[in-house]
Write an enzyme that holds these catalytic residues in place. Structure first.
Site, short mmCIF file in Angstrom:
data_model
loop_
_atom_site.label_atom_id
_atom_site.label_comp_id
_atom_site.label_asym_id
_atom_site.label_seq_id
_atom_site.Cartn_x
_atom_site.Cartn_y
_atom_site.Cartn_z
N HIS A 128 41.59 47.89 -29.67
CA HIS A 128 42.98 47.56 -29.99
C HIS A 128 43.39 46.24 -29.35
CE1 HIS A 128 43.61 52.20 -30.42
NE2 HIS A 128 42.79 51.69 -31.34
N HIS A 131 45.81 51.75 -39.26
CA HIS A 131 45.15 51.78 -37.95
C HIS A 131 43.64 51.55 -38.08
CE1 HIS A 131 44.75 52.44 -33.70
NE2 HIS A 131 43.61 53.04 -34.01
N ASP A 170 41.39 48.80 -36.17
CA ASP A 170 40.12 49.07 -35.47
C ASP A 170 39.01 48.15 -35.99
OD1 ASP A 170 41.01 51.11 -33.83
OD2 ASP A 170 40.40 52.71 -35.19
N HIS A 212 33.78 52.91 -36.17
CA HIS A 212 33.27 52.02 -35.13
C HIS A 212 31.75 51.82 -35.21
CE1 HIS A 212 37.13 51.70 -33.32
NE2 HIS A 212 37.23 52.99 -33.10
ZN LIG Z 1 41.90 52.78 -32.89
#
Ligand SMILES: [Zn+2]
Length: 342
Positions: free
Chosen positions: A116, A272, A276, A299
């Site tokens: 973030h 969001h 990311d 991720h």
């Molecule tokens: Zn996040």
């Protein structure tokens, strides 16, 4: 050509929110100013220090963060001030284990949940900065990038006397894992497209597509918070994760609703995930000239893409912004009769 900046799919219907018009205006404004800023093509750092403190989402460890100006060619570098200022560069080669957050590790020194803060710094075009931190994890604060944007606003931007360098993508690269995929493609600017699909009445299919810059990031993504499903809380805790999680730093989704509403955006989840994505792409180590498309990625795929990209120099070149757009302009003017007569 008008570019699609943002649309959402909700319960199978494609919804264009009223905000779309505003977003187009924001994006146009950013494009107009951004090219002036890029025209200078100088590296930046922050003008002065700023601070924040709070608990880490996964470790529950309380930490203090200080943003510190850095000289040209430093890049984005974490300094573990509790470990003799040990440096951990925000770069692909330092990516450690990646599951519910992105962690960096160098010579056994770990730093978790970088995404973030990195998303805010990268979107704001800060090339050089030290991030001093006295804990193993970046504080989660309210679960979004908004508190980091406020820090950057307090810090201000300072231009340095060194040309900015970009990582310009020359050939596409795609990484696939089942029905999840991510791809990076050549472009003259930095653009992301992020698609998510969660079987939940409040989420469903959501898609964000945007040019990445300080204004678009601030208005479209920065306030979007991290989220989790109530049913995952016990298993995540059993894995030693979300020890610092609370209703103040994450949206918790119940089976058919949200435990701690209201949402900040109807499609806060998709936004969001785009946040990311940008935070993980910061690990490319230089500003990107590329279009990135993420489809149900996360991720692990984001960082795999960055690692594979950096390990294959035939896919990219390092350039100053000068050649990114003028190259095509020069080509066009060479073709035009007016320039031939000059
Ligand atoms: Zn996040």
């Amino acid at each position: 050509m008008l570019l699609k900046y943002h649309t959402s799919h909700f319960l199978g219907f494609r919804v264009a929110y009223n905000l779309l018009i505003t977003k187009h205006q924001i994006a146009k404004y950013w494009r107009a100013t951004c090219y002036h800023a890029q025209g200078d093509m100088f590296q930046t750092t922050i003008a002065k220090e700023s601070f924040a403190e709070g608990v880490g989402l996964h470790t529950g460890v309380y930490g203090h963060v200080r943003l510190v100006p850095a000289p040209a060619e430093t890049g984005i570098v974490f300094r573990r001030v509790d470990l003799d200022n040990f440096l951990i560069e925000a770069q692909g080669q330092n990516v450690a284990r990646v599951s519910y957050a992105t962690s960096l590790m160098k010579q056994g020194v770990l730093l978790s949940t970088t995404e973030h803060l990195l998303a805010a710094i990268y979107s704001c075009g800060i090339d050089n900065i030290y991030i001093d931190i006295d804990s193993i994890e970046v504080p989660i604060l309210d679960g979004s990038a908004e508190p980091f944007m406020q820090m950057l606003e307090q810090s201000g931007v300072r231009k340095l006397r060194r040309k900015r360098r970009y990582l310009k993508i020359l050939k596409p690269l795609e990484v696939t894992e089942g029905d999840r995929r991510i791809g990076i493609y050549p472009a003259d600017e930095f653009r992301v497209c992020c698609y998510v699909d969660f079987p939940h009445p409040l989420v469903g299919q959501q898609e964000v597509e945007m040019l990445v810059g300080p204004d678009t990031f601030r208005h479209l993504l920065a306030r979007a918070r991290t989220f989790c499903f109530q049913r995952d809380i016990a298993p995540l805790k059993a894995m030693g994760l979300i020890r610092g999680g609370s209703l103040e730093n994450a949206i918790v989704l119940t089976n058919d609703g949200v435990m701690n509403g209201p949402l900040r955006f109807p499609d806060e989840f998709g936004r969001h995930k785009a946040l990311d994505l940008i935070g993980d792409l910061a690990l490319a180590g230089l500003p990107l000239l590329a279009r990135v498309e993420a489809h149900k990625a996360g991720h692990a795929l984001h960082t795999q893409l960055v690692s594979r990209l950096l390990s294959d120099p035939s896919l990219w070149t390092i350039t100053t912004g000068e050649v990114a757009r003028p190259e095509s302009d020069a080509y066009l003017s060479a073709l035009s009769p007016a320039s031939a007569a000059d």
